[in-house]
Structure formats: C-alpha cells, structure tokens
Design a protein around this motif. Sequence first.
Motif, PDB file in Angstrom:
ATOM      1  N   TYR A  18      -4.355   8.261  -2.935  1.00 28.87           N
ATOM      2  CA  TYR A  18      -3.555   7.903  -1.759  1.00 28.87           C
ATOM      3  C   TYR A  18      -2.153   7.430  -2.118  1.00 28.87           C
ATOM      4  N   ALA A  26      -2.143   8.481   5.150  1.00 30.29           N
ATOM      5  CA  ALA A  26      -3.173   8.015   4.218  1.00 30.29           C
ATOM      6  C   ALA A  26      -4.303   7.332   4.982  1.00 30.29           C
ATOM      7  N   ALA A  30      -8.115   8.607   4.955  1.00 35.49           N
ATOM      8  CA  ALA A  30      -9.178   7.711   4.469  1.00 35.49           C
ATOM      9  C   ALA A  30     -10.312   7.620   5.481  1.00 35.49           C
ATOM     10  N   CYS A  68      -3.491   1.283  -4.226  1.00 33.61           N
ATOM     11  CA  CYS A  68      -4.673   1.422  -3.387  1.00 33.61           C
ATOM     12  C   CYS A  68      -5.906   0.974  -4.167  1.00 33.61           C
TER      13      CYS A  68
END
Length: 71
Positions: A18, A26, A30, A68
């Motif tokens: 990401y 993103a 996700a 991330c």
Amino acid sequence: MAPLPSTPEPPRDVPDSYVGLDADDAGRLARTRGWRVVRALPPGTVVTMEYLAGRLNFEVEDGTVTRCWAG
C-alpha cells in the motif's frame, strides 16, 4: 470456565504493497481485500500498542501512504 473467543484470521496481504498509493484508493483496496478496519494516521501520531486483528494502519502524508502495518 467460559471458552476463549476466537479471533478472526486477518487477511493474507502484504501491508508494504500500500505504500506509495493514494490514501483513499489504498483504503478502498484494503477493504476489498478483507480488512475490517482501515485507519489513516498523520505522521508521528501516538498510538497504543494494542493489536486488533483485521485492522490495517496507514501513515499518510500529503494524501499518500508512507507506511503501513497490520494491527
């Protein structure tokens, strides 16, 4: 004694994938990959060390994911 609750298995995903993406894109990606909670944080935000299965954390600077991690 009551049985221990089972924790759901987090998605099999690579959080580093990401990094570099637009934060909104993103987050949508996700969620389609199965993350239940997606959290965007500004750089340097103080967070607890509490692990939450199914949560993905983004550090976002200028609208871009710079870091991330799961939990």
